[in-house]
Design a protein around this motif. Structure first.
Motif, PDB file in Angstrom:
ATOM      1  N   ASP A  37       0.827  -1.209   0.000  1.00  0.00           N
ATOM      2  CA  ASP A  37       0.000   0.000   0.000  1.00  0.00           C
ATOM      3  C   ASP A  37       0.861   1.259   0.000  1.00  0.00           C
ATOM      4  O   ASP A  37       0.644   2.168  -0.809  1.00  0.00           O
ATOM      5  CB  ASP A  37      -0.937   0.017   1.205  1.00  0.00           C
ATOM      6  N   TRP A  41       1.142   4.097  -3.053  1.00  0.00           N
ATOM      7  CA  TRP A  41       0.866   5.531  -2.902  1.00  0.00           C
ATOM      8  C   TRP A  41       2.096   6.354  -3.228  1.00  0.00           C
ATOM      9  O   TRP A  41       1.991   7.441  -3.789  1.00  0.00           O
ATOM     10  CB  TRP A  41       0.353   5.842  -1.506  1.00  0.00           C
ATOM     11  N   ASP A  54      -6.250   9.940  -1.158  1.00  0.00           N
ATOM     12  CA  ASP A  54      -5.086   9.056  -1.108  1.00  0.00           C
ATOM     13  C   ASP A  54      -4.079   9.538  -0.070  1.00  0.00           C
ATOM     14  O   ASP A  54      -3.459   8.736   0.621  1.00  0.00           O
ATOM     15  CB  ASP A  54      -4.422   8.960  -2.478  1.00  0.00           C
ATOM     16  N   ASP A  56      -4.824  11.124   2.650  1.00  0.00           N
ATOM     17  CA  ASP A  56      -5.396  10.754   3.949  1.00  0.00           C
ATOM     18  C   ASP A  56      -5.170   9.277   4.249  1.00  0.00           C
ATOM     19  O   ASP A  56      -4.830   8.910   5.379  1.00  0.00           O
ATOM     20  CB  ASP A  56      -6.895  11.060   3.983  1.00  0.00           C
ATOM     21  N   ARG A  57      -5.348   8.435   3.247  1.00  0.00           N
ATOM     22  CA  ARG A  57      -5.166   6.993   3.439  1.00  0.00           C
ATOM     23  C   ARG A  57      -3.699   6.650   3.696  1.00  0.00           C
ATOM     24  O   ARG A  57      -3.397   5.810   4.536  1.00  0.00           O
ATOM     25  CB  ARG A  57      -5.705   6.232   2.237  1.00  0.00           C
ATOM     26  N   ALA A  61      -2.188   4.938   7.045  1.00  0.00           N
ATOM     27  CA  ALA A  61      -1.369   3.723   6.974  1.00  0.00           C
ATOM     28  C   ALA A  61      -0.007   3.955   7.617  1.00  0.00           C
ATOM     29  O   ALA A  61       0.492   3.117   8.371  1.00  0.00           O
ATOM     30  CB  ALA A  61      -1.204   3.278   5.522  1.00  0.00           C
TER      31      ALA A  61
END
Length: 92
Positions: A37, A41, A54, A56-57, A61
């Motif tokens: 992941d 990104w 993205d 924020d994700r 993570a």
């Protein structure tokens, strides 16, 4: 070479830690998926930037991995610490 590109190259070349069980959760993260992941990104960030969702994700993570570092075997922690640095560079 940019810091992000350099960290991506280092991570790509690094062997997966043999002490880590694939498919197992360590702390809050899956040992394999967290790397995939974050690297994905980072590729997007390098290729033109992240959409706000993205970013924020990726931040979520990164934070989950940072909180989970001590759950990994000692010899694997540098590998995952480098992933945190990779996420940081992608978020800049």
């Amino acid at each position: 070479m940019s810091a992000l590109r350099e960290l991506m190259a280092e991570h790509f070349a690094a062997p997966f830690p043999t002490s880590v069980e694939k498919g197992r959760d360590y702390g809050e993260v899956d040992a394999v998926m967290i790397g995939a992941d974050i690297y994905g990104w980072a590729l997007r960030a390098q290729g033109g930037g992240l959409l706000p969702i993205d970013g924020d994700r990726l931040r979520a993570a990164r934070d989950a991995l940072a909180r989970s570092l001590l759950a990994f075997p000692d010899d694997a922690q540098p590998y995952y610490t480098q992933l945190v640095a990779l996420a940081d560079a992608a978020l800049e």
